[in-house]
Design an enzyme around this catalytic site. Structure first.
Site, PDB file in Angstrom:
ATOM      1  N   SER A 154       0.839  -1.200   0.000  1.00 56.08           N
ATOM      2  CA  SER A 154       0.000   0.000   0.000  1.00 56.08           C
ATOM      3  C   SER A 154       0.881   1.259   0.000  1.00 56.08           C
ATOM      4  CB  SER A 154      -0.930  -0.061   1.213  1.00 56.08           C
ATOM      5  OG  SER A 154      -1.927   0.910   1.148  1.00 56.08           O
ATOM      6  N   ARG A 224     -11.566   5.917  10.568  1.00 58.71           N
ATOM      7  CA  ARG A 224     -11.114   4.533  10.568  1.00 58.71           C
ATOM      8  C   ARG A 224     -12.193   3.582  10.061  1.00 58.71           C
ATOM      9  NH1 ARG A 224      -6.521   1.840   9.856  1.00 58.71           N
ATOM     10  NH2 ARG A 224      -6.302   0.017  11.175  1.00 58.71           N
ATOM     11  N   ASP A 319      -8.854  -6.604  -4.255  1.00 58.64           N
ATOM     12  CA  ASP A 319      -8.471  -5.283  -3.730  1.00 58.64           C
ATOM     13  C   ASP A 319      -9.109  -4.214  -4.615  1.00 58.64           C
ATOM     14  OD1 ASP A 319      -7.241  -2.959  -2.888  1.00 58.64           O
ATOM     15  OD2 ASP A 319      -5.203  -3.765  -2.946  1.00 58.64           O
ATOM     16  N   HIS A 352      -7.901  -5.335   0.058  1.00 56.81           N
ATOM     17  CA  HIS A 352      -6.625  -4.631   0.210  1.00 56.81           C
ATOM     18  C   HIS A 352      -5.795  -5.216   1.351  1.00 56.81           C
ATOM     19  CE1 HIS A 352      -3.855  -1.355  -0.287  1.00 56.81           C
ATOM     20  NE2 HIS A 352      -4.044  -0.904   0.925  1.00 56.81           N
ATOM     21  N   ASP A 353      -6.476  -5.631   2.407  1.00 57.40           N
ATOM     22  CA  ASP A 353      -5.781  -6.189   3.574  1.00 57.40           C
ATOM     23  C   ASP A 353      -5.031  -7.485   3.278  1.00 57.40           C
ATOM     24  OD1 ASP A 353      -6.126  -4.317   5.503  1.00 57.40           O
ATOM     25  OD2 ASP A 353      -7.786  -5.316   6.529  1.00 57.40           O
TER      26      ASP A 353
END
Lengths: 375, 198
Positions: A154, A224, A319, A352-353
Protein backbone atom coordinates in the site's frame (compact mmCIF):
# COMPACT_ATOMS: atom_id res chain seq x y z
CA UNK A 1 10.13 -28.33 4.84
CA UNK A 2 11.54 -25.08 6.09
CA UNK A 3 11.04 -24.47 9.76
CA UNK A 4 10.27 -20.94 10.76
CA UNK A 5 9.93 -19.22 14.08
CA UNK A 6 9.21 -15.81 15.51
CA UNK A 7 12.16 -13.49 15.82
CA UNK A 8 11.24 -13.38 19.52
CA UNK A 9 11.68 -10.43 21.82
CA UNK A 10 12.67 -7.19 20.12
CA UNK A 11 13.21 -3.61 21.29
CA UNK A 12 12.89 -0.34 19.40
CA UNK A 13 15.83 2.00 18.98
CA UNK A 14 15.93 5.73 18.59
CA UNK A 15 18.18 7.78 16.33
CA UNK A 16 18.51 11.53 16.75
CA UNK A 17 19.21 13.72 13.72
CA UNK A 18 20.37 17.29 14.23
CA UNK A 19 20.86 18.19 10.57
CA UNK A 20 17.71 20.02 9.45
CA UNK A 21 15.48 18.17 6.98
CA UNK A 22 14.08 20.35 4.21
CA UNK A 23 10.65 19.02 3.37
CA UNK A 24 8.99 18.97 -0.04
CA UNK A 25 6.25 21.22 1.32
CA UNK A 26 8.80 23.94 2.00
CA UNK A 27 8.76 23.29 5.73
CA UNK A 28 11.90 22.41 7.64
CA UNK A 29 12.36 20.05 10.55
CA UNK A 30 15.31 21.52 12.46
CA UNK A 31 15.98 18.21 14.22
CA UNK A 32 14.09 14.97 14.52
CA UNK A 33 14.04 11.48 15.95
CA UNK A 34 13.46 8.27 14.05
CA UNK A 35 12.37 5.21 15.97
CA UNK A 36 13.24 1.92 14.32
CA UNK A 37 13.73 -1.79 14.88
CA UNK A 38 16.14 -4.22 13.29
CA UNK A 39 16.02 -7.99 12.94
CA UNK A 40 18.88 -10.26 11.94
CA UNK A 41 22.51 -9.24 11.54
CA UNK A 42 24.07 -6.79 9.10
CA UNK A 43 26.78 -8.69 7.21
CA UNK A 44 30.35 -7.44 6.90
CA UNK A 45 29.86 -5.63 3.57
CA UNK A 46 26.41 -4.38 4.57
CA UNK A 47 24.86 -6.01 1.49
CA UNK A 48 22.00 -7.86 3.18
CA UNK A 49 19.87 -4.97 4.45
CA UNK A 50 16.15 -4.91 3.67
CA UNK A 51 13.97 -1.93 4.50
CA UNK A 52 10.30 -2.57 5.26
CA UNK A 53 8.15 0.56 4.79
CA UNK A 54 4.89 0.86 6.65
CA UNK A 55 1.46 1.90 5.43
CA UNK A 56 -1.06 4.34 6.86
CA UNK A 57 -1.42 3.02 10.38
CA UNK A 58 1.69 0.83 10.61
CA UNK A 59 4.85 1.38 12.58
CA UNK A 60 8.49 0.38 12.97
CA UNK A 61 7.32 -2.69 14.90
CA UNK A 62 7.35 -5.09 11.96
CA UNK A 63 8.16 -8.38 13.69
CA UNK A 64 8.67 -10.00 17.05
CA UNK A 65 7.16 -9.04 20.40
CA UNK A 66 8.05 -6.66 23.20
CA UNK A 67 9.27 -8.26 26.41
CA UNK A 68 6.59 -6.61 28.53
CA UNK A 69 3.66 -7.38 26.22
CA UNK A 70 3.33 -10.84 24.66
CA UNK A 71 0.35 -9.62 22.58
CA UNK A 72 2.42 -6.92 20.87
CA UNK A 73 3.19 -8.99 17.76
CA UNK A 74 4.70 -6.97 14.88
CA UNK A 75 2.37 -6.13 12.00
CA UNK A 76 4.26 -8.22 9.44
CA UNK A 77 5.47 -10.94 11.79
CA UNK A 78 4.16 -13.65 9.46
CA UNK A 79 6.65 -12.50 6.81
CA UNK A 80 9.75 -11.59 8.79
CA UNK A 81 11.70 -13.97 10.99
CA UNK A 82 14.12 -16.89 10.96
CA UNK A 83 13.09 -19.28 8.18
CA UNK A 84 10.21 -17.04 7.11
CA UNK A 85 9.94 -15.70 3.52
CA UNK A 86 11.93 -12.61 4.54
CA UNK A 87 14.45 -14.73 6.38
CA UNK A 88 16.32 -12.97 9.16
CA UNK A 89 18.99 -15.69 9.02
CA UNK A 90 19.93 -14.20 5.65
CA UNK A 91 18.78 -10.59 5.77
CA UNK A 92 19.17 -7.65 8.11
CA UNK A 93 15.66 -6.20 8.23
CA UNK A 94 14.77 -2.67 9.29
CA UNK A 95 11.42 -1.14 10.18
CA UNK A 96 11.19 2.65 10.66
CA UNK A 97 8.33 4.73 12.03
CA UNK A 98 7.77 7.49 9.49
CA UNK A 99 8.11 11.17 10.33
CA UNK A 100 4.78 12.69 11.27
CA UNK A 101 3.88 9.41 12.91
CA UNK A 102 2.68 8.73 16.41
CA UNK A 103 4.78 5.76 17.46
CA UNK A 104 7.91 7.57 18.59
CA UNK A 105 9.43 9.22 15.53
CA UNK A 106 9.01 12.99 15.46
CA UNK A 107 5.41 13.90 14.73
CA UNK A 108 2.63 16.30 15.68
CA UNK A 109 2.57 14.87 19.23
CA UNK A 110 6.30 15.64 19.70
CA UNK A 111 7.48 18.80 21.37
CA UNK A 112 8.32 21.65 19.00
CA UNK A 113 11.61 23.04 20.40
CA UNK A 114 10.64 26.54 19.25
CA UNK A 115 7.55 26.65 21.47
CA UNK A 116 8.10 23.86 23.99
CA UNK A 117 4.59 22.72 23.15
CA UNK A 118 3.44 19.81 20.94
CA UNK A 119 3.80 20.61 17.24
CA UNK A 120 0.13 19.90 16.64
CA UNK A 121 -1.11 21.64 13.51
CA UNK A 122 2.31 23.28 12.99
CA UNK A 123 4.09 20.04 12.15
CA UNK A 124 5.21 20.42 8.52
CA UNK A 125 3.36 18.52 5.81
CA UNK A 126 5.27 15.32 5.13
CA UNK A 127 5.48 13.51 1.82
CA UNK A 128 6.59 10.07 0.71
CA UNK A 129 9.76 11.72 -0.57
CA UNK A 130 10.49 13.26 2.85
CA UNK A 131 10.09 9.88 4.49
CA UNK A 132 12.44 8.28 2.01
CA UNK A 133 15.00 11.08 2.50
CA UNK A 134 14.87 10.44 6.25
CA UNK A 135 15.15 6.66 5.74
CA UNK A 136 18.27 7.30 3.65
CA UNK A 137 19.85 9.27 6.49
CA UNK A 138 19.21 6.43 8.90
CA UNK A 139 20.71 4.02 6.36
CA UNK A 140 23.80 6.26 6.20
CA UNK A 141 24.11 6.15 9.93
CA UNK A 142 23.77 2.35 10.01
CA UNK A 143 26.48 2.05 7.34
CA UNK A 144 24.11 0.80 4.64
CA UNK A 145 25.04 2.26 1.26
CA UNK A 146 22.69 0.07 -0.74
CA UNK A 147 19.65 -1.96 0.30
CA UNK A 148 19.30 -5.50 -1.00
CA UNK A 149 15.59 -4.70 -1.13
CA UNK A 150 13.10 -2.07 -0.09
CA UNK A 151 9.56 -3.37 0.23
CA UNK A 152 6.17 -2.29 1.38
CA UNK A 153 2.44 -2.77 0.91
CA UNK A 154 0.00 0.00 0.00
CA UNK A 155 1.52 3.34 1.06
CA UNK A 156 4.62 1.34 2.02
CA UNK A 157 4.86 0.22 -1.60
CA UNK A 158 4.86 3.85 -2.70
CA UNK A 159 7.87 4.49 -0.49
CA UNK A 160 9.61 1.45 -1.99
CA UNK A 161 8.83 2.85 -5.44
CA UNK A 162 10.19 6.28 -4.53
CA UNK A 163 13.37 4.64 -3.25
CA UNK A 164 13.94 3.00 -6.64
CA UNK A 165 13.45 6.32 -8.45
CA UNK A 166 15.23 8.93 -6.33
CA UNK A 167 17.85 6.63 -4.77
CA UNK A 168 18.22 4.36 -7.78
CA UNK A 169 21.79 3.39 -6.90
CA UNK A 170 20.90 2.55 -3.35
CA UNK A 171 18.36 -0.25 -3.87
CA UNK A 172 18.78 -3.50 -5.81
CA UNK A 173 15.21 -4.78 -5.55
CA UNK A 174 12.01 -2.77 -5.26
CA UNK A 175 9.13 -4.83 -3.91
CA UNK A 176 5.80 -3.09 -4.32
CA UNK A 177 2.71 -4.85 -3.01
CA UNK A 178 -0.99 -3.89 -3.25
CA UNK A 179 -0.02 -0.39 -4.29
CA UNK A 180 -0.54 2.08 -7.13
CA UNK A 181 1.72 4.61 -8.81
CA UNK A 182 -0.56 7.36 -7.48
CA UNK A 183 -4.03 7.69 -6.00
CA UNK A 184 -7.14 7.84 -8.16
CA UNK A 185 -9.77 10.55 -7.70
CA UNK A 186 -11.88 7.97 -5.86
CA UNK A 187 -8.99 7.17 -3.48
CA UNK A 188 -8.54 10.88 -2.74
CA UNK A 189 -12.29 11.25 -2.24
CA UNK A 190 -12.31 8.59 0.46
CA UNK A 191 -9.33 10.24 2.15
CA UNK A 192 -11.05 13.61 2.10
CA UNK A 193 -14.18 12.26 3.77
CA UNK A 194 -11.99 10.72 6.46
CA UNK A 195 -10.16 14.01 6.97
CA UNK A 196 -13.38 16.00 7.13
CA UNK A 197 -14.62 13.68 9.87
CA UNK A 198 -11.56 14.68 11.93
CA UNK A 199 -11.37 18.34 10.92
CA UNK A 200 -15.02 18.98 11.81
CA UNK A 201 -14.87 17.19 15.15
CA UNK A 202 -15.41 19.89 17.83
CA UNK A 203 -12.61 18.31 19.86
CA UNK A 204 -10.10 18.84 17.05
CA UNK A 205 -9.35 22.45 18.03
CA UNK A 206 -7.54 23.23 14.80
CA UNK A 207 -5.10 20.40 15.45
CA UNK A 208 -4.03 21.66 18.88
CA UNK A 209 -6.27 19.35 20.90
CA UNK A 210 -3.32 18.22 23.03
CA UNK A 211 -3.39 21.57 24.88
CA UNK A 212 -7.06 21.08 25.64
CA UNK A 213 -6.48 17.61 27.02
CA UNK A 214 -8.92 16.08 24.54
CA UNK A 215 -8.79 13.88 21.44
CA UNK A 216 -11.10 14.16 18.39
CA UNK A 217 -12.28 10.63 19.04
CA UNK A 218 -15.45 10.68 17.02
CA UNK A 219 -13.73 12.05 13.92
CA UNK A 220 -10.89 9.58 14.13
CA UNK A 221 -13.35 6.77 14.71
CA UNK A 222 -15.37 7.69 11.62
CA UNK A 223 -12.20 8.01 9.56
CA UNK A 224 -11.11 4.53 10.57
CA UNK A 225 -14.54 3.00 9.97
CA UNK A 226 -14.55 4.43 6.47
CA UNK A 227 -11.00 3.23 5.90
CA UNK A 228 -11.86 -0.28 6.98
CA UNK A 229 -14.66 -0.51 4.43
CA UNK A 230 -12.12 0.16 1.69
CA UNK A 231 -9.59 -2.34 3.07
CA UNK A 232 -12.04 -5.23 2.88
CA UNK A 233 -13.83 -6.66 -0.14
CA UNK A 234 -17.54 -7.19 -0.72
CA UNK A 235 -16.86 -10.93 -0.70
CA UNK A 236 -14.83 -10.83 2.49
CA UNK A 237 -17.53 -8.81 4.25
CA UNK A 238 -20.27 -11.13 2.99
CA UNK A 239 -18.35 -14.15 4.20
CA UNK A 240 -17.32 -12.68 7.54
CA UNK A 241 -20.55 -10.90 8.49
CA UNK A 242 -23.21 -11.29 5.83
CA UNK A 243 -26.45 -9.85 7.18
CA UNK A 244 -26.01 -11.57 10.53
CA UNK A 245 -27.78 -9.79 13.36
CA UNK A 246 -26.27 -8.95 16.69
CA UNK A 247 -29.46 -9.56 18.65
CA UNK A 248 -31.06 -12.15 16.43
CA UNK A 249 -33.84 -9.77 15.34
CA UNK A 250 -34.38 -6.28 13.95
CA UNK A 251 -34.42 -3.88 16.87
CA UNK A 252 -35.61 -0.75 15.09
CA UNK A 253 -33.04 1.43 16.80
CA UNK A 254 -29.80 3.21 15.86
CA UNK A 255 -27.66 0.99 18.01
CA UNK A 256 -25.90 -2.03 16.57
CA UNK A 257 -28.21 -4.28 14.58
CA UNK A 258 -25.90 -5.95 12.10
CA UNK A 259 -22.59 -7.65 12.87
CA UNK A 260 -20.80 -5.51 10.28
CA UNK A 261 -21.80 -2.44 12.28
CA UNK A 262 -20.42 -3.98 15.42
CA UNK A 263 -17.15 -4.77 13.64
CA UNK A 264 -16.74 -1.22 12.31
CA UNK A 265 -17.53 0.29 15.71
CA UNK A 266 -14.98 -1.99 17.32
CA UNK A 267 -12.28 -1.13 14.80
CA UNK A 268 -13.08 2.59 15.02
CA UNK A 269 -13.05 2.67 18.81
CA UNK A 270 -9.85 0.66 19.05
CA UNK A 271 -8.06 2.94 16.57
CA UNK A 272 -9.31 6.18 18.13
CA UNK A 273 -7.94 4.95 21.43
CA UNK A 274 -4.30 5.04 20.33
CA UNK A 275 -3.78 6.70 16.94
CA UNK A 276 -3.06 10.39 16.57
CA UNK A 277 -5.56 12.40 14.52
CA UNK A 278 -2.90 14.78 13.16
CA UNK A 279 -0.84 11.81 11.98
CA UNK A 280 -3.91 10.48 10.20
CA UNK A 281 -4.44 13.81 8.46
CA UNK A 282 -0.79 14.18 7.43
CA UNK A 283 -0.48 10.61 6.24
CA UNK A 284 -3.59 10.69 4.07
CA UNK A 285 -2.30 13.91 2.50
CA UNK A 286 1.06 12.23 1.84
CA UNK A 287 -0.88 9.50 0.02
CA UNK A 288 -2.85 12.05 -2.00
CA UNK A 289 0.21 14.07 -3.01
CA UNK A 290 2.37 11.13 -4.06
CA UNK A 291 2.77 11.18 -7.82
CA UNK A 292 6.15 10.18 -9.27
CA UNK A 293 4.97 11.32 -12.71
CA UNK A 294 4.02 14.83 -11.50
CA UNK A 295 7.27 16.38 -12.73
CA UNK A 296 7.06 14.40 -15.98
CA UNK A 297 3.74 15.75 -17.33
CA UNK A 298 2.01 12.69 -15.92
CA UNK A 299 4.18 10.37 -18.01
CA UNK A 300 4.92 7.37 -15.80
CA UNK A 301 7.15 5.70 -18.38
CA UNK A 302 9.42 8.70 -18.46
CA UNK A 303 9.35 9.03 -14.66
CA UNK A 304 10.50 5.41 -14.32
CA UNK A 305 13.47 5.97 -16.64
CA UNK A 306 15.59 6.61 -13.55
CA UNK A 307 14.98 3.18 -12.01
CA UNK A 308 17.84 0.69 -11.90
CA UNK A 309 16.45 -1.93 -9.53
CA UNK A 310 14.74 -5.20 -10.26
CA UNK A 311 11.10 -5.32 -9.24
CA UNK A 312 8.63 -7.61 -7.53
CA UNK A 313 5.05 -6.45 -7.88
CA UNK A 314 1.97 -8.11 -6.46
CA UNK A 315 -1.71 -7.23 -6.48
CA UNK A 316 -4.81 -8.97 -5.18
CA UNK A 317 -7.89 -9.60 -7.30
CA UNK A 318 -10.35 -8.50 -4.59
CA UNK A 319 -8.47 -5.28 -3.73
CA UNK A 320 -10.70 -2.44 -4.92
CA UNK A 321 -8.68 0.25 -3.19
CA UNK A 322 -5.62 -0.45 -5.34
CA UNK A 323 -6.92 -3.02 -7.84
CA UNK A 324 -4.64 -5.11 -10.10
CA UNK A 325 -5.04 -2.61 -12.95
CA UNK A 326 -3.12 -0.06 -10.85
CA UNK A 327 -0.24 -2.50 -10.35
CA UNK A 328 -0.25 -3.20 -14.08
CA UNK A 329 0.36 0.51 -14.67
CA UNK A 330 3.56 0.10 -12.67
CA UNK A 331 4.42 -3.07 -14.48
CA UNK A 332 4.05 -1.69 -18.00
CA UNK A 333 5.91 1.51 -17.21
CA UNK A 334 8.77 -0.56 -15.78
CA UNK A 335 8.83 -2.90 -18.78
CA UNK A 336 8.89 0.09 -21.09
CA UNK A 337 12.20 0.91 -19.43
CA UNK A 338 13.48 -2.65 -19.74
CA UNK A 339 13.41 -3.33 -16.00
CA UNK A 340 13.38 -6.89 -14.75
CA UNK A 341 10.07 -7.50 -13.07
CA UNK A 342 8.08 -10.37 -11.58
CA UNK A 343 4.36 -9.73 -11.25
CA UNK A 344 1.79 -11.85 -9.50
CA UNK A 345 -1.93 -11.12 -9.40
CA UNK A 346 -3.21 -13.24 -6.59
CA UNK A 347 -6.66 -14.54 -5.82
CA UNK A 348 -7.08 -13.73 -2.18
CA UNK A 349 -10.52 -12.88 -0.79
CA UNK A 350 -9.44 -10.34 1.82
CA UNK A 351 -9.32 -7.24 -0.38
CA UNK A 352 -6.62 -4.63 0.21
CA UNK A 353 -5.78 -6.19 3.57
CA UNK A 354 -4.60 -9.35 1.77
CA UNK A 355 -1.08 -7.99 1.73
CA UNK A 356 -0.86 -8.47 5.51
CA UNK A 357 -2.06 -12.07 5.42
CA UNK A 358 -0.12 -15.26 4.85
CA UNK A 359 -1.92 -16.60 1.80
CA UNK A 360 -0.01 -19.69 0.62
CA UNK A 361 0.73 -18.51 -2.92
CA UNK A 362 1.50 -14.97 -1.82
CA UNK A 363 4.08 -16.12 0.65
CA UNK A 364 5.44 -18.72 -1.78
CA UNK A 365 6.01 -15.93 -4.34
CA UNK A 366 7.72 -13.73 -1.75
CA UNK A 367 9.84 -16.62 -0.50
CA UNK A 368 10.91 -17.51 -4.03
CA UNK A 369 11.82 -13.91 -4.82
CA UNK A 370 13.78 -13.33 -1.61
CA UNK A 371 15.64 -16.63 -2.09
CA UNK A 372 17.06 -15.26 -5.37
CA UNK A 373 18.31 -12.00 -3.90
CA UNK A 374 22.07 -12.20 -3.64
CA UNK A 375 23.69 -10.71 -0.58
CA UNK B 1 -1.48 -28.13 -22.32
CA UNK B 2 0.37 -30.84 -24.15
CA UNK B 3 2.74 -33.32 -22.71
CA UNK B 4 6.34 -32.93 -23.73
CA UNK B 5 9.00 -33.50 -21.12
CA UNK B 6 11.75 -30.96 -21.03
CA UNK B 7 14.40 -33.14 -22.68
CA UNK B 8 12.03 -33.82 -25.57
CA UNK B 9 11.27 -30.15 -26.17
CA UNK B 10 12.68 -30.30 -29.69
CA UNK B 11 10.56 -27.25 -30.47
CA UNK B 12 12.94 -25.27 -28.21
CA UNK B 13 15.80 -25.88 -30.63
CA UNK B 14 13.81 -24.67 -33.62
CA UNK B 15 12.60 -21.58 -31.77
CA UNK B 16 16.15 -20.85 -30.57
CA UNK B 17 17.36 -20.97 -34.18
CA UNK B 18 14.90 -18.22 -35.08
CA UNK B 19 16.00 -15.89 -32.28
CA UNK B 20 19.07 -13.68 -32.69
CA UNK B 21 21.24 -12.81 -29.69
CA UNK B 22 20.05 -10.01 -27.41
CA UNK B 23 16.49 -9.91 -28.73
CA UNK B 24 13.53 -8.79 -26.66
CA UNK B 25 11.24 -11.78 -26.29
CA UNK B 26 7.77 -12.27 -24.82
CA UNK B 27 6.66 -15.84 -24.11
CA UNK B 28 2.91 -16.32 -23.77
CA UNK B 29 1.93 -19.22 -21.53
CA UNK B 30 5.52 -19.55 -20.34
CA UNK B 31 4.85 -22.35 -17.84
CA UNK B 32 7.77 -22.85 -15.47
CA UNK B 33 9.92 -20.55 -17.63
CA UNK B 34 11.88 -23.38 -19.29
CA UNK B 35 11.88 -21.86 -22.78
CA UNK B 36 12.85 -18.41 -21.53
CA UNK B 37 15.62 -19.89 -19.40
CA UNK B 38 16.82 -21.73 -22.52
CA UNK B 39 16.72 -18.58 -24.66
CA UNK B 40 18.47 -16.52 -21.98
CA UNK B 41 21.23 -19.15 -21.77
CA UNK B 42 21.56 -19.69 -25.54
CA UNK B 43 20.75 -16.26 -26.94
CA UNK B 44 21.08 -13.79 -24.06
CA UNK B 45 17.56 -12.51 -24.71
CA UNK B 46 15.76 -9.92 -22.59
CA UNK B 47 12.76 -12.06 -21.84
CA UNK B 48 9.40 -11.77 -20.16
CA UNK B 49 6.84 -14.53 -19.75
CA UNK B 50 3.10 -14.45 -19.23
CA UNK B 51 1.51 -17.20 -17.17
CA UNK B 52 -1.85 -17.41 -15.42
CA UNK B 53 -1.29 -20.47 -13.23
CA UNK B 54 -0.04 -19.29 -9.86
CA UNK B 55 2.06 -22.38 -9.09
CA UNK B 56 3.93 -21.88 -12.36
CA UNK B 57 4.29 -18.18 -11.65
CA UNK B 58 6.00 -19.06 -8.38
CA UNK B 59 8.22 -21.58 -10.23
CA UNK B 60 9.26 -18.82 -12.65
CA UNK B 61 10.05 -16.43 -9.79
CA UNK B 62 12.11 -19.20 -8.19
CA UNK B 63 13.97 -19.60 -11.49
CA UNK B 64 14.60 -15.86 -11.67
CA UNK B 65 12.43 -15.43 -14.78
CA UNK B 66 10.55 -12.18 -15.44
CA UNK B 67 7.04 -13.54 -15.16
CA UNK B 68 3.77 -11.63 -15.37
CA UNK B 69 0.63 -13.24 -14.02
CA UNK B 70 -1.90 -12.12 -16.59
CA UNK B 71 -4.79 -14.02 -18.17
CA UNK B 72 -4.19 -14.16 -21.91
CA UNK B 73 -7.91 -14.11 -22.62
CA UNK B 74 -7.65 -10.39 -21.80
CA UNK B 75 -5.32 -10.00 -24.78
CA UNK B 76 -2.12 -8.01 -24.48
CA UNK B 77 -3.64 -4.69 -23.46
CA UNK B 78 -0.97 -2.50 -21.91
CA UNK B 79 1.84 -3.80 -24.10
CA UNK B 80 3.20 -1.37 -26.63
CA UNK B 81 3.27 -1.84 -30.40
CA UNK B 82 6.47 -3.59 -31.54
CA UNK B 83 7.71 -3.76 -27.95
CA UNK B 84 9.30 -7.15 -28.67
CA UNK B 85 11.29 -8.74 -31.47
CA UNK B 86 9.52 -12.05 -31.03
CA UNK B 87 6.32 -12.97 -29.24
CA UNK B 88 6.26 -16.71 -28.70
CA UNK B 89 3.44 -19.04 -27.91
CA UNK B 90 4.74 -22.53 -27.46
CA UNK B 91 2.14 -25.30 -27.41
CA UNK B 92 -0.51 -23.05 -25.85
CA UNK B 93 -2.43 -21.62 -28.81
CA UNK B 94 -4.95 -24.47 -28.66
CA UNK B 95 -5.70 -23.60 -25.02
CA UNK B 96 -6.81 -20.03 -25.70
CA UNK B 97 -10.40 -19.23 -26.68
CA UNK B 98 -9.61 -16.03 -28.51
CA UNK B 99 -7.22 -17.55 -31.07
CA UNK B 100 -7.88 -14.94 -33.69
CA UNK B 101 -7.45 -12.06 -31.26
CA UNK B 102 -4.29 -13.35 -29.67
CA UNK B 103 -2.59 -13.85 -33.04
CA UNK B 104 -3.40 -10.25 -33.97
CA UNK B 105 -2.10 -9.07 -30.62
CA UNK B 106 1.11 -11.10 -30.96
CA UNK B 107 1.88 -9.40 -34.25
CA UNK B 108 1.02 -5.99 -32.83
CA UNK B 109 3.30 -6.34 -29.80
CA UNK B 110 5.99 -8.34 -31.62
CA UNK B 111 7.86 -7.70 -34.84
CA UNK B 112 7.40 -11.42 -35.48
CA UNK B 113 5.47 -14.20 -33.78
CA UNK B 114 6.40 -17.81 -33.18
CA UNK B 115 3.68 -20.34 -32.46
CA UNK B 116 3.74 -24.07 -32.00
CA UNK B 117 0.72 -26.28 -31.54
CA UNK B 118 -0.37 -29.92 -31.73
CA UNK B 119 -1.68 -30.75 -35.19
CA UNK B 120 -5.11 -32.29 -34.84
CA UNK B 121 -4.83 -33.44 -38.44
CA UNK B 122 -2.10 -35.93 -37.49
CA UNK B 123 -2.90 -39.32 -39.02
CA UNK B 124 -3.09 -41.13 -35.69
CA UNK B 125 -5.71 -38.66 -34.54
CA UNK B 126 -7.62 -39.22 -37.78
CA UNK B 127 -7.53 -42.97 -37.13
CA UNK B 128 -8.80 -42.40 -33.62
CA UNK B 129 -11.70 -40.29 -34.89
CA UNK B 130 -12.40 -42.83 -37.63
CA UNK B 131 -12.64 -45.47 -34.92
CA UNK B 132 -15.14 -43.28 -33.14
CA UNK B 133 -13.07 -41.65 -30.39
CA UNK B 134 -11.39 -38.34 -29.68
CA UNK B 135 -7.62 -38.73 -29.87
CA UNK B 136 -5.55 -39.32 -26.74
CA UNK B 137 -1.81 -39.53 -27.29
CA UNK B 138 1.55 -38.52 -25.87
CA UNK B 139 1.13 -35.03 -27.21
CA UNK B 140 -2.59 -34.87 -26.37
CA UNK B 141 -2.68 -36.73 -23.09
CA UNK B 142 -6.08 -35.53 -21.95
CA UNK B 143 -9.51 -37.06 -22.24
CA UNK B 144 -12.15 -34.92 -23.98
CA UNK B 145 -13.79 -34.20 -20.60
CA UNK B 146 -10.74 -32.88 -18.80
CA UNK B 147 -8.62 -31.29 -21.50
CA UNK B 148 -7.48 -27.69 -21.02
CA UNK B 149 -7.39 -27.43 -24.82
CA UNK B 150 -10.34 -25.49 -26.20
CA UNK B 151 -9.51 -25.11 -29.91
CA UNK B 152 -9.02 -28.12 -32.15
CA UNK B 153 -7.43 -27.31 -35.49
CA UNK B 154 -5.10 -28.71 -38.12
CA UNK B 155 -2.08 -27.16 -39.80
CA UNK B 156 -4.26 -26.61 -42.87
CA UNK B 157 -6.86 -24.78 -40.75
CA UNK B 158 -4.19 -22.61 -39.18
CA UNK B 159 -2.67 -21.68 -42.53
CA UNK B 160 -6.10 -20.76 -43.87
CA UNK B 161 -6.61 -18.43 -40.88
CA UNK B 162 -3.22 -16.81 -41.54
CA UNK B 163 -4.21 -16.27 -45.15
CA UNK B 164 -7.55 -14.70 -44.14
CA UNK B 165 -5.87 -12.36 -41.68
CA UNK B 166 -3.00 -11.34 -43.95
CA UNK B 167 -0.43 -13.02 -41.70
CA UNK B 168 2.72 -14.12 -43.54
CA UNK B 169 4.13 -17.53 -42.78
CA UNK B 170 7.87 -16.88 -42.81
CA UNK B 171 8.97 -20.36 -41.82
CA UNK B 172 7.34 -23.63 -40.89
CA UNK B 173 8.75 -26.76 -39.31
CA UNK B 174 6.72 -29.87 -38.49
CA UNK B 175 7.54 -32.94 -36.48
CA UNK B 176 6.37 -36.42 -35.67
CA UNK B 177 7.91 -36.90 -32.26
CA UNK B 178 11.48 -35.70 -32.81
CA UNK B 179 11.53 -36.49 -36.57
CA UNK B 180 11.09 -33.60 -38.95
CA UNK B 181 8.27 -34.08 -41.46
CA UNK B 182 8.48 -32.38 -44.84
CA UNK B 183 6.02 -34.42 -46.89
CA UNK B 184 2.32 -33.81 -46.24
CA UNK B 185 2.89 -32.55 -42.66
CA UNK B 186 -0.84 -31.92 -42.13
CA UNK B 187 -1.18 -35.69 -42.19
CA UNK B 188 2.15 -36.91 -40.83
CA UNK B 189 3.22 -34.29 -38.27
CA UNK B 190 1.99 -34.24 -34.67
CA UNK B 191 3.43 -30.81 -33.85
CA UNK B 192 3.93 -27.73 -36.01
CA UNK B 193 6.03 -24.61 -35.39
CA UNK B 194 5.54 -21.41 -37.35
CA UNK B 195 7.41 -18.16 -37.62
CA UNK B 196 4.92 -15.44 -38.55
CA UNK B 197 5.08 -11.84 -39.68
CA UNK B 198 2.97 -9.14 -41.25
Amino acid sequence: MTTSASIGVVAPQRARFDTPLAMKSGGVLPAYDLVYETYGTLNSDASNAVLVCHALSGSHHVAGVYADDPKSVGWWDNLVGPGKPLDTNKFFVIGINNLGGCYGSSGPKSINPATNKPWGADFPFVTVEDWVDSHARLADRLGIRQFAAVLGGSLGGMQALDWTLRYADRVRHGMIIAAAPKLSAENIAFNEVARQAILTDPEFHGGNYYEHGVVPVSGLRLARMLGHITYLSDDAMAEKFGRRLRHGEHKFHFGVDFEIESYLHYQGDKFAGFFDANTYLLTTKALDYFDPAYDYDGNLQEAFGRAKAKFFITSFTTDWRFPPARSRELLFALMHNGRDVAYSELECAAGHDSFLLDDTHYHAALRAYFSNIEV
Amino acid sequence: MVNLTQDSRFDFDIITRWITPGERVLDLGCGDGDLLAHLIAERGVKGYGIERDVERVVACIQAGINVLQIDLEQGLAGFEDAQFDHVIMSLSLQAVHNTDGILTEMLRVGREAVVSFPNFGYWRHRVSIAEGHMPVSDILPYEWYNTPNVRFFTMADFELLCQKRGISILQRVAFDEDREITTDPNNYASVAIYRLGR
